[in-house]
Design a protein around this motif. Structure first.
Motif, mmCIF file in Angstrom:
data_model
loop_
_atom_site.group_PDB
_atom_site.id
_atom_site.type_symbol
_atom_site.label_atom_id
_atom_site.label_comp_id
_atom_site.label_asym_id
_atom_site.label_seq_id
_atom_site.Cartn_x
_atom_site.Cartn_y
_atom_site.Cartn_z
ATOM 1 N N THR A 237 -14.520 -2.309 -9.785
ATOM 2 C CA THR A 237 -14.170 -0.927 -9.443
ATOM 3 C C THR A 237 -13.451 -0.868 -8.101
ATOM 4 O O THR A 237 -12.419 -0.194 -7.951
ATOM 5 C CB THR A 237 -15.434 -0.057 -9.396
ATOM 6 N N GLU A 238 -13.983 -1.577 -7.106
ATOM 7 C CA GLU A 238 -13.367 -1.543 -5.780
ATOM 8 C C GLU A 238 -11.999 -2.210 -5.794
ATOM 9 O O GLU A 238 -11.071 -1.750 -5.108
ATOM 10 C CB GLU A 238 -14.297 -2.220 -4.773
ATOM 11 N N LEU A 239 -11.844 -3.280 -6.550
ATOM 12 C CA LEU A 239 -10.532 -3.930 -6.627
ATOM 13 C C LEU A 239 -9.513 -3.044 -7.329
ATOM 14 O O LEU A 239 -8.346 -2.978 -6.927
ATOM 15 C CB LEU A 239 -10.658 -5.274 -7.339
ATOM 16 N N ALA A 240 -9.941 -2.349 -8.399
ATOM 17 C CA ALA A 240 -9.026 -1.431 -9.088
ATOM 18 C C ALA A 240 -8.621 -0.279 -8.171
ATOM 19 O O ALA A 240 -7.445 0.114 -8.123
ATOM 20 C CB ALA A 240 -9.678 -0.898 -10.359
ATOM 21 N N GLY A 241 -9.581 0.286 -7.445
ATOM 22 C CA GLY A 241 -9.253 1.348 -6.497
ATOM 23 C C GLY A 241 -8.335 0.855 -5.399
ATOM 24 O O GLY A 241 -7.406 1.566 -4.972
ATOM 25 N N SER A 242 -8.552 -0.385 -4.925
ATOM 26 C CA SER A 242 -7.682 -0.952 -3.895
ATOM 27 C C SER A 242 -6.263 -1.122 -4.417
ATOM 28 O O SER A 242 -5.283 -0.822 -3.719
ATOM 29 C CB SER A 242 -8.234 -2.303 -3.433
ATOM 30 N N LEU A 243 -6.139 -1.592 -5.652
ATOM 31 C CA LEU A 243 -4.805 -1.772 -6.230
ATOM 32 C C LEU A 243 -4.088 -0.438 -6.382
ATOM 33 O O LEU A 243 -2.883 -0.330 -6.115
ATOM 34 C CB LEU A 243 -4.922 -2.476 -7.583
ATOM 35 N N ALA A 244 -4.826 0.592 -6.802
ATOM 36 C CA ALA A 244 -4.211 1.916 -6.945
ATOM 37 C C ALA A 244 -3.722 2.431 -5.595
ATOM 38 O O ALA A 244 -2.574 2.887 -5.462
ATOM 39 C CB ALA A 244 -5.213 2.895 -7.559
ATOM 40 N N LEU A 245 -4.575 2.352 -4.570
ATOM 41 C CA LEU A 245 -4.173 2.832 -3.247
ATOM 42 C C LEU A 245 -3.053 1.974 -2.677
ATOM 43 O O LEU A 245 -2.098 2.487 -2.082
ATOM 44 C CB LEU A 245 -5.381 2.826 -2.309
ATOM 45 N N GLY A 246 -3.143 0.648 -2.848
ATOM 46 C CA GLY A 246 -2.100 -0.226 -2.321
ATOM 47 C C GLY A 246 -0.747 0.029 -2.952
ATOM 48 O O GLY A 246 0.279 0.059 -2.263
ATOM 49 N N ALA A 247 -0.713 0.239 -4.266
ATOM 50 C CA ALA A 247 0.559 0.538 -4.933
ATOM 51 C C ALA A 247 1.132 1.861 -4.445
ATOM 52 O O ALA A 247 2.353 2.005 -4.284
ATOM 53 C CB ALA A 247 0.352 0.569 -6.449
ATOM 54 N N LEU A 248 0.273 2.839 -4.194
ATOM 55 C CA LEU A 248 0.752 4.126 -3.674
ATOM 56 C C LEU A 248 1.285 3.984 -2.253
ATOM 57 O O LEU A 248 2.288 4.615 -1.888
ATOM 58 C CB LEU A 248 -0.387 5.145 -3.723
ATOM 59 N N VAL A 249 0.629 3.155 -1.443
ATOM 60 C CA VAL A 249 1.117 2.927 -0.075
ATOM 61 C C VAL A 249 2.495 2.274 -0.106
ATOM 62 O O VAL A 249 3.373 2.611 0.705
ATOM 63 C CB VAL A 249 0.107 2.069 0.709
ATOM 64 N N LEU A 250 2.701 1.367 -1.035
ATOM 65 C CA LEU A 250 4.038 0.782 -1.177
ATOM 66 C C LEU A 250 5.069 1.862 -1.474
ATOM 67 O O LEU A 250 6.185 1.839 -0.933
ATOM 68 C CB LEU A 250 4.046 -0.249 -2.306
ATOM 69 N N ALA A 251 4.724 2.809 -2.337
ATOM 70 C CA ALA A 251 5.665 3.879 -2.690
ATOM 71 C C ALA A 251 5.855 4.860 -1.549
ATOM 72 O O ALA A 251 6.914 5.487 -1.431
ATOM 73 C CB ALA A 251 5.162 4.612 -3.936
ATOM 74 N N VAL A 252 4.858 5.015 -0.697
ATOM 75 C CA VAL A 252 4.950 5.979 0.400
ATOM 76 C C VAL A 252 5.948 5.537 1.453
ATOM 77 O O VAL A 252 6.738 6.345 1.952
ATOM 78 C CB VAL A 252 3.556 6.200 1.028
ATOM 79 N N GLY A 253 5.971 4.247 1.808
ATOM 80 C CA GLY A 253 6.835 3.888 2.921
ATOM 81 C C GLY A 253 7.265 2.443 3.000
ATOM 82 O O GLY A 253 7.692 2.000 4.072
ATOM 83 N N ILE A 254 7.143 1.665 1.921
ATOM 84 C CA ILE A 254 7.487 0.250 1.992
ATOM 85 C C ILE A 254 8.598 -0.117 1.016
ATOM 86 O O ILE A 254 9.580 -0.757 1.394
ATOM 87 C CB ILE A 254 6.236 -0.616 1.746
ATOM 88 N N LEU A 255 8.458 0.283 -0.233
ATOM 89 C CA LEU A 255 9.435 -0.110 -1.243
ATOM 90 C C LEU A 255 10.698 0.746 -1.167
ATOM 91 O O LEU A 255 10.642 1.914 -0.786
ATOM 92 C CB LEU A 255 8.828 0.017 -2.643
ATOM 93 N N PRO A 256 11.846 0.170 -1.553
ATOM 94 C CA PRO A 256 13.083 0.959 -1.605
ATOM 95 C C PRO A 256 13.023 1.987 -2.722
ATOM 96 O O PRO A 256 12.498 1.717 -3.804
ATOM 97 C CB PRO A 256 14.167 -0.094 -1.886
ATOM 98 N N LEU A 257 13.531 3.156 -2.443
ATOM 99 C CA LEU A 257 13.555 4.232 -3.432
ATOM 100 C C LEU A 257 14.916 4.192 -4.124
ATOM 101 O O LEU A 257 15.869 4.841 -3.707
ATOM 102 C CB LEU A 257 13.328 5.584 -2.766
#
Length: 686
Positions: free
Chosen positions: A71-91
């Motif tokens: 559960t914690e790893l799945a939640g971490s992956l969800a938050l981490g992927a969103l953080v990438l979309a917020v300010g790391i990955l090219p749009l």
């Protein structure tokens, strides 16, 4: 300004080596490492041994740590992927047959959040079976589970995690912009706050400190682990953008490392109670987790120094993605192991008893804390009630500001030392107000609470406003003159510009709105249930500190600010607005001084204090503090407005003198010519 959208070269999906099989293998390695570490840790701590009374069964005893880890790893992956979309990955947008890495990150976040939701439901069922000792097949299990999730705090918190994870799943499927991803990430952080309320933190004697440290620990670890795992999955689709994306993640990971280290140390100190606690099974698990954490730090440092140059030398394409995976594979596996050990720790009884006192005092019943000693001038600076969340914010604020100043000086620009001193002073005062004497006594004395409130709303914002942090950030943070980076992603500079120029930000920063918010929210706060909520609930306390600090900053910035903002009114109107607000503060203070009704009587009136004035007399004293403390910052603000007014007039006069020296006094010549024409027209009458 509008950024120019440049088309991206996206490899066709058929050529991408990072298909579903590769992603499954990489995420499977992370999950396997976590599960193995959790099982070994629980076995070592003997937390899964059968209980003498009310044993829920082996399936629950061993299934709960495994489910919790996943559960914690799945939640971490969800938050981490969103953080990438917020300010790391090219749009960037590719053809329909080959979605960009940005679009894939949101899809990955949705899938991870959906998995998080399902596992959280399973974990809720297993958690209830564990705490109640009921086997899953019990005839009354379903009815009792309903009572657990509706009437028991731990059950409600777990149900809240399930609901928030489900909402994140739905939103991640529809959002397409960094702003939408930021809202989803914020919701995921809310779920982590709910999660921090459970476990050992729920019964700790230092409940607020344990909860805030656990929350920071969960957020830091989730972003660190989840973003790296998401990058490993998406690396093959990034192409030329892999290296800048990894570089941006590296900066985020550095902050996460510090956050996890500090919060983990605080958690260990609370639960171990001293060096003797390291000799217990719980202490051994703490040492194992610390050793793995050090290994992670060393791996991260090595990757920062070696991996980025290797990625820069690698040709864009499948090879770069495979190289990145080979570089971080061990780090991801260690991260999974750390998560598993953390779950084993949460399942193991710590050396320090986490139960509330058996014979609590009235103050402990009401506030959850023992009554502090009678306040003296010295104790206002020697008594501490630590708030790790705001302490970390204050230290981080100083570090970031000083780094920005040093960055300006390295490139030859100047920044007034007075502004740096004001910022550091404001952060130090903020730290003392939220963790020192005002925080300690503000929980039991209304007058001390009013000291905390007025310092947060008037003293700290004035210091920070004059330090011009937004202006410094816009000068020091690398960025383009447009609102977005060249690849249309949002870094710190872009997010700052987005917030400053947003409709909501512009509306709240309007001088009249800022003044109404600054003065009116005080009445709404104290004469409604919000005040009691802030006293009883940690979330309410955090909301109170954030709101009044921001309200004070917006008001001060509207009057004397240097930072960008809305069109400020003429100086005469600023003076009138300031004195109107000062009069409102005086009226509020007089109302408290003359009031006979005790605010939150079942809090301040039931503490059993044997020192100090009565609760009502102390409240009336607080009214005097609201009046008195508010006058000095208001006077400083008035002086600052007058000084700014004087300097503005001087600048106008100097500009006019330069124009006169260059072109002559045309305005005076035109005025004299007009007088001459009037005299000629009227002439002497005959």
């Amino acid at each position: 300004m509008t950024a120019t959208r440049t088309p991206a070269t996206v490899r066709p999906a058929a050529d991408a080596p990072e298909g579903g099989r590769g992603a499954a293998v990489r995420l499977g390695g992370l999950a396997l490492a976590g599960v193995v570490a959790a099982v070994l840790g629980v076995w070592f701590s003997r937390a899964a041994l059968p209980t003498v009374l009310a044993d829920p069964g082996a399936l629950v005893r061993w299934g709960l740590p495994v489910t919790t880890t996943l559960t914690e790893l799945a939640g971490s992956l969800a938050l981490g992927a969103l953080v990438l979309a917020v300010g790391i990955l090219p749009l960037r947008s590719g053809p329909a047959t080959a979605p960009s890495a940005y679009a894939r990150s949101l899809t990955l976040a949705a899938v991870a959040a959906g998995t998080w939701t399902v596992l959280a439901v399973l974990g809720l069922v297993l958690r209830y079976a564990s705490v109640s000792g009921r086997p899953l097949g019990s005839s009354t299990f379903g009815d009792e589970l309903g009572v657990y999730v509706t009437q028991v705090d731990l059950g409600r918190n777990q149900l809240g995690v399930v609901v928030v994870a489900a909402v994140v799943t739905a939103l991640a499927l529809v959002v397409q912009t960094p702003t939408g991803a930021a809202w989803c990430a914020g919701l995921a952080v809310v779920a982590l706050w709910q999660q921090a309320q459970g476990g050992h933190a729920a019964g700790a004697t230092s409940h607020e400190l344990a909860t805030s440290s656990m929350f920071l620990h969960l957020v830091g670890a989730a972003v660190w682990i989840g973003a790296l795992a998401a990058l490993a999955v998406l690396a093959g689709r990034l192409g030329d953008d892999l290296r800048p994306s990894v570089g941006r993640y590296s900066t985020v990971a550095g902050w996460c490392f510090v956050l996890v280290a500090v919060s983990g140390l605080v958690n260990a100190l609370i639960r171990l109670g001293g060096l003797d606690g390291l000799g217990t099974r719980y202490g051994v698990l703490v040492l194992v987790k610390a050793a793995l954490f050090v290994v992670l730090g060393l791996l991260g440092a090595a990757h920062r120094r070696a991996a980025l140059p290797r990625l820069a030398a690698e040709r864009p394409g499948p090879g770069a993605g495979r190289l990145f995976w080979r570089v971080v594979a061990v780090e991801i596996a260690v991260m999974g192991a750390v998560s598993g050990v953390a779950v084993a720790l949460s399942s193991t009884a710590p050396p320090v008893p986490q139960e509330p006192p058996t014979s609590p005092t009235p103050a402990e019943i009401v506030t959850g804390h023992a009554l502090p000693p009678e306040p003296t001038p010295l104790r206002w600076f020697t008594e501490w009630r630590w708030d790790l969340l705001f302490a970390v914010a204050a230290v981080a604020g100083i570090v970031v500001y000083v780094r920005w100043v040093r960055r300006l000086r390295r490139r030859g620009d100047t920044w007034p030392w007075q502004r740096t001193a004001l910022w550091v002073g404001g952060m130090v005062v903020f730290f003392w107000t939220t963790s020192g004497g005002p925080a300690m006594y503000g929980h039991v004395l209304f007058s001390a609470h009013m000291v905390q409130h007025m310092v947060l709303a008037m003293v700290v914002p004035l210091l920070l406003t004059l330090a011009a942090p937004v202006t410094l950030a816009l000068r020091a943070v690398p960025g383009r003159p447009t609102t977005l980076r060249g690849d249309l992603s949002r870094g710190p500079r872009e997010w700052l510009l987005t917030l400053v120029h947003s409709r909501f930000g512009t509306f709240m920063a309007h001088p009249l709105v800022a003044a109404v918010n600054f003065a009116g929210s005080m009445v709404l706060f104290y004469y409604s249930g919000i005040f009691e909520w802030a006293l009883r609930n940690p979330v309410g306390h955090v909301a109170m500190v954030v709101h009044f600090s921001l309200a004070g900053y917006l008001f001060a910035n509207a009057l004397v600010g240097i930072d960008p903002g809305p069109s400020r009114p003429p100086y005469t109107q600023r003076i009138l607005l300031l004195f109107a607000t000062m009069a409102f503060h005086a009226f509020f203070g007089v109302a408290l001084m003359s009031g006979e009704a005790l605010l939150v009587a079942d809090w301040f009136g039931l503490l059993g204090r044997e020192w100090g004035p009565t609760a009502l007399a102390d409240q009336q004293r607080g009214g005097g503090i609201a009046w008195g403390i508010g006058e000095l910052p208001t006077l400083v603000l008035a002086i600052a407005v007058i000084v700014a007014w004087s300097r503005s007039e001087e600048r106008v006069a100097k500009r006019r003198d330069r124009v006169v020296d260059r072109d002559g006094d045309t305005e005076m010549d035109e005025y004299n010519a007009m007088l001459g024409r009037l005299a000629d027209r009227d002439g002497p009458r005959r």
